[in-house]
Motif scaffolding. Structure first.
Motif, short mmCIF file in Angstrom:
data_model
loop_
_atom_site.label_atom_id
_atom_site.label_comp_id
_atom_site.label_asym_id
_atom_site.label_seq_id
_atom_site.Cartn_x
_atom_site.Cartn_y
_atom_site.Cartn_z
N VAL A 57 0.84 -1.21 0.00
CA VAL A 57 0.00 0.00 0.00
C VAL A 57 0.87 1.25 0.00
O VAL A 57 0.64 2.19 -0.78
N LYS A 58 1.88 1.30 0.87
CA LYS A 58 2.73 2.51 0.98
C LYS A 58 3.47 2.80 -0.31
O LYS A 58 3.55 3.96 -0.73
N VAL A 59 4.03 1.77 -0.94
CA VAL A 59 4.78 2.04 -2.17
C VAL A 59 3.85 2.42 -3.31
O VAL A 59 4.20 3.27 -4.13
N LYS A 60 2.66 1.82 -3.35
CA LYS A 60 1.70 2.21 -4.39
C LYS A 60 1.26 3.65 -4.20
O LYS A 60 1.11 4.39 -5.19
N GLU A 61 1.04 4.07 -2.96
CA GLU A 61 0.67 5.47 -2.69
C GLU A 61 1.74 6.43 -3.16
O GLU A 61 1.45 7.56 -3.54
N ALA A 62 2.99 5.98 -3.16
CA ALA A 62 4.11 6.81 -3.60
C ALA A 62 4.34 6.70 -5.11
O ALA A 62 5.27 7.31 -5.64
N GLY A 63 3.50 5.92 -5.79
CA GLY A 63 3.60 5.83 -7.24
C GLY A 63 4.45 4.69 -7.77
O GLY A 63 4.76 4.64 -8.96
N LEU A 64 4.86 3.75 -6.91
CA LEU A 64 5.68 2.62 -7.34
C LEU A 64 4.83 1.36 -7.34
O LEU A 64 4.21 1.03 -6.33
N MET A 65 4.80 0.69 -8.47
CA MET A 65 4.05 -0.57 -8.55
C MET A 65 5.00 -1.73 -8.24
O MET A 65 6.03 -1.87 -8.90
N PRO A 66 4.67 -2.54 -7.25
CA PRO A 66 5.49 -3.72 -6.97
C PRO A 66 5.54 -4.63 -8.20
O PRO A 66 4.57 -4.73 -8.95
N LEU A 67 6.69 -5.27 -8.39
CA LEU A 67 6.83 -6.21 -9.50
C LEU A 67 6.11 -7.52 -9.22
O LEU A 67 5.77 -8.25 -10.14
N GLY A 68 5.90 -7.80 -7.94
CA GLY A 68 5.19 -9.01 -7.57
C GLY A 68 5.23 -9.24 -6.07
O GLY A 68 5.98 -8.58 -5.36
N ALA A 69 4.42 -10.18 -5.64
CA ALA A 69 4.40 -10.60 -4.23
C ALA A 69 4.12 -12.09 -4.21
O ALA A 69 3.33 -12.58 -5.02
N GLU A 70 4.79 -12.79 -3.32
CA GLU A 70 4.65 -14.24 -3.22
C GLU A 70 4.47 -14.64 -1.77
O GLU A 70 5.01 -13.99 -0.88
N GLY A 71 3.75 -15.72 -1.55
CA GLY A 71 3.63 -16.30 -0.22
C GLY A 71 2.41 -15.89 0.57
O GLY A 71 2.27 -16.28 1.72
N GLN A 72 1.51 -15.13 -0.05
CA GLN A 72 0.35 -14.65 0.69
C GLN A 72 -0.63 -15.76 1.05
O GLN A 72 -1.41 -15.60 1.98
N ALA A 73 -0.56 -16.90 0.40
CA ALA A 73 -1.47 -17.99 0.72
C ALA A 73 -1.13 -18.63 2.07
O ALA A 73 -2.02 -18.94 2.85
N ALA A 74 0.16 -18.77 2.36
CA ALA A 74 0.57 -19.43 3.61
C ALA A 74 0.91 -18.42 4.71
O ALA A 74 0.70 -18.68 5.88
N ASN A 75 1.48 -17.29 4.32
CA ASN A 75 1.86 -16.21 5.24
C ASN A 75 2.92 -16.60 6.27
O ASN A 75 3.05 -15.96 7.30
N ASP A 76 3.73 -17.63 5.99
CA ASP A 76 4.92 -17.89 6.80
C ASP A 76 6.05 -16.98 6.36
O ASP A 76 6.90 -16.60 7.15
N TRP A 77 6.04 -16.68 5.06
CA TRP A 77 7.09 -15.87 4.45
C TRP A 77 6.47 -15.19 3.25
O TRP A 77 6.10 -15.84 2.28
N VAL A 78 6.32 -13.88 3.32
CA VAL A 78 5.79 -13.12 2.18
C VAL A 78 6.91 -12.28 1.62
O VAL A 78 7.60 -11.56 2.34
#
Length: 110
Positions: A57-78
């Protein structure tokens, strides 16, 4: 966006969400993928998910789009890929097991 600004945004998000044991790893010259890794711990799987989401959220608010995110299904390591900065938000057990600080063989900056 300059790398220093991205690091500042990431640290603000991590600190706002009360992430634990935040460290920066300078991996320039050791990785062709990124210049910095920021590693932080969460206190529960829900906390790990919320911390990673706040970074996004913070980086998007600053105008930067993340290249990707992984691990949100398990949330042990995102992992949140911001290009020159890759953010790892981990449960303490996963962080201890994978020991990225030792794996990359670099001094961590708190």
């Amino acid at each position: 966006m300059q790398t220093e600004k991205v690091l500042e945004l990431v640290h603000t998000a991590l600190e706002d969400m009360k992430a634990k044991e935040i460290v920066d790893l300078d991996v320039k010259g050791r990785s062709t993928v990124t210049d910095y890794m920021v590693i932080a711990s969460g206190t529960s799987k829900r906390h790990v998910a919320a911390v990673a989401e706040e970074v996004i959220v913070k980086v998007k608010e600053a105008g930067l789009m993340p290249l990707g995110a992984e691990g949100q299904a398990a949330n042990d390591w995102v992992l949140v890929d911001l290009g020159d900065v890759v953010v790892h938000v981990m449960m303490p057990d996963a962080r201890s097991f994978y020991d990225l600080e030792r794996l990359w063989g670099v001094e961590a900056d708190a």
